[in-house]
Enzyme design. Structure first.
Site, short mmCIF file in Angstrom:
data_model
loop_
_atom_site.label_atom_id
_atom_site.label_comp_id
_atom_site.label_asym_id
_atom_site.label_seq_id
_atom_site.Cartn_x
_atom_site.Cartn_y
_atom_site.Cartn_z
CG HIS A 144 -1.71 1.27 1.37
ND1 HIS A 144 -2.72 1.60 0.50
CD2 HIS A 144 -1.63 2.28 2.27
CE1 HIS A 144 -3.24 2.77 0.86
NE2 HIS A 144 -2.60 3.20 1.93
CD GLU A 160 -0.61 4.44 10.10
OE1 GLU A 160 -1.83 4.23 9.96
OE2 GLU A 160 0.17 3.65 10.66
N GLY A 162 -4.18 8.61 4.52
CA GLY A 162 -4.53 9.99 4.80
C GLY A 162 -3.36 10.88 5.16
CB VAL A 163 0.21 10.24 5.90
CG1 VAL A 163 0.88 9.66 4.66
CG2 VAL A 163 1.22 10.98 6.77
CE LYS A 165 0.13 6.14 1.21
NZ LYS A 165 -0.70 6.45 2.39
CG ASP A 183 -5.05 2.37 -2.86
OD1 ASP A 183 -4.90 2.79 -1.70
OD2 ASP A 183 -5.81 1.44 -3.16
NE ARG A 249 17.56 19.52 12.76
CZ ARG A 249 17.55 20.49 13.69
NH1 ARG A 249 17.20 20.21 14.93
NH2 ARG A 249 17.89 21.73 13.37
#
Length: 317
Positions: A144, A160, A162-163, A165, A183, A249
């Site tokens: 996915h 996840e 709804g993040v 993508k 998807d 960083r």
């Protein structure tokens, strides 16, 4: 001897792909399943040596084998083809457009074997056939995520639901990059260390944007905005920003994601309002390409800092 692949390809598909002439087709030959990614030139078998012979491989008859057979008497050729074609081989392919020996066709009729022919040279056809079989029979999984091509690098976006993508992918498409899959990404391991991703045919070139729905990227942005498949060079994990998490960083630590036993460079990008993910992914792709070409900015920066402190310390002494 080879191990059966979990996947297979029909002989009819290979005949279509390589435009092979069917000199004789066994009953149902187009539906015969090929499960070996290697092929065999039956030189030793034609002289009667069948130890370790794998009859499930495609068999190629080239100039060397034909020259040897031409020196035999008809009776000896008949015996050679009798012993070879008595095995349940998927097909015998004659290369260089050569005419089949009558004894070959006679034994093919006797044992109901398929005889094919190509105009290509043996070496060229053998290499192309092995490459095609490795692609068809490659181990594969479905992940996915979203796969895009950015500056020639295949970037697999994971995270996840709804993040962001798909939104990142559509912004990358607007900036001139190409969508491979949204998807669901079908990933094949081709060869030892190469991963190739593509979209399932049913959802190819489509992308889902919450609030808008499903859009056809090829129709909206043109053919240049999509591609059928792409090598996976980098994995970018998108996750919601967490103030309690320490994010890298400098980029000194080399992280990898293992997919189908292949290590792929990976990094984690925290997501929060105001961050332009498309630009971040662009820079990540260029930086990954830079590393493959032998330059690591994080290491160069660290070395420069260390040299600066060394000079400062030496000046105080």
């Amino acid at each position: 001897m080879d191990v059966d692949s979990h996947y297979s390809v029909k002989l009819g598909k290979l005949i279509e792909d390589f435009e092979l002439d069917v000199l004789r087709g066994a009953e149902g030959y187009q539906e015969v399943l090929i499960q070996r990614e290697d092929v065999n030139r039956p030189g030793l078998q034609l002289v009667g040596f069948f130890d370790y012979f794998d009859a499930k491989r495609m068999q190629l008859l080239g100039r060397v084998e034909s020259t040897y057979l031409a020196q035999l008497s008809p009776e000896e050729r008949l015996k050679s083809f009798d012993e070879l074609l008595a095995h349940d081989i998927p097909a015998l392919v004659i290369t260089r457009g050569m005419e089949p020996f009558p004894e070959c066709m006679e034994m093919a009729e006797k044992y109901n074997r398929t005889i094919l022919r190509t105009q290509e040279t043996t070496t060229a056809f053998m290499g192309a056939l092995i490459a095609a079989l490795r692609n068809y029979l490659a181990p594969r999984i479905t992940r996915h995520g979203v796969l895009v091509e950015v500056y020639g690098e295949g970037v697999l976006l994971l995270g996840e639901s709804g993040v962001g993508k798909s939104e990142t992918a559509i912004e990358l498409v607007k900036r001139g990059h190409r969508l491979v899959a949204d998807d669901a990404v079908e990933i094949k391991r081709v060869g030892v260390k190469r991963l190739v991703g593509s979209a399932p045919e049913l959802i190819r070139h489509y992308i889902e944007l919450r609030g808008i729905g499903v859009v056809d990227v090829q129709q909206l942005f043109g053919m240049s905005a999509v591609r059928e498949d792409q090598d996976i060079d980098l994995v970018v994990n998108l996750e919601q920003w967490n103030d309690n998490t320490m994010y890298d960083r400098l980029g000194l630590e080399e992280l990898y994601t293992v997919i189908l036993d292949v290590k792929v460079p990976a990094l984690t990008v925290p997501v929060k309002p105001g961050r332009n993910l498309a630009i971040i992914v662009e820079v990540a792709a260029m930086n990954n390409r830079h590393k493959k070409m032998g330059y690591n900015a994080a290491q160069a920066f660290t070395q420069q800092i260390n040299e600066h402190f060394d000079q400062a310390l030496s000046g105080q002494m």
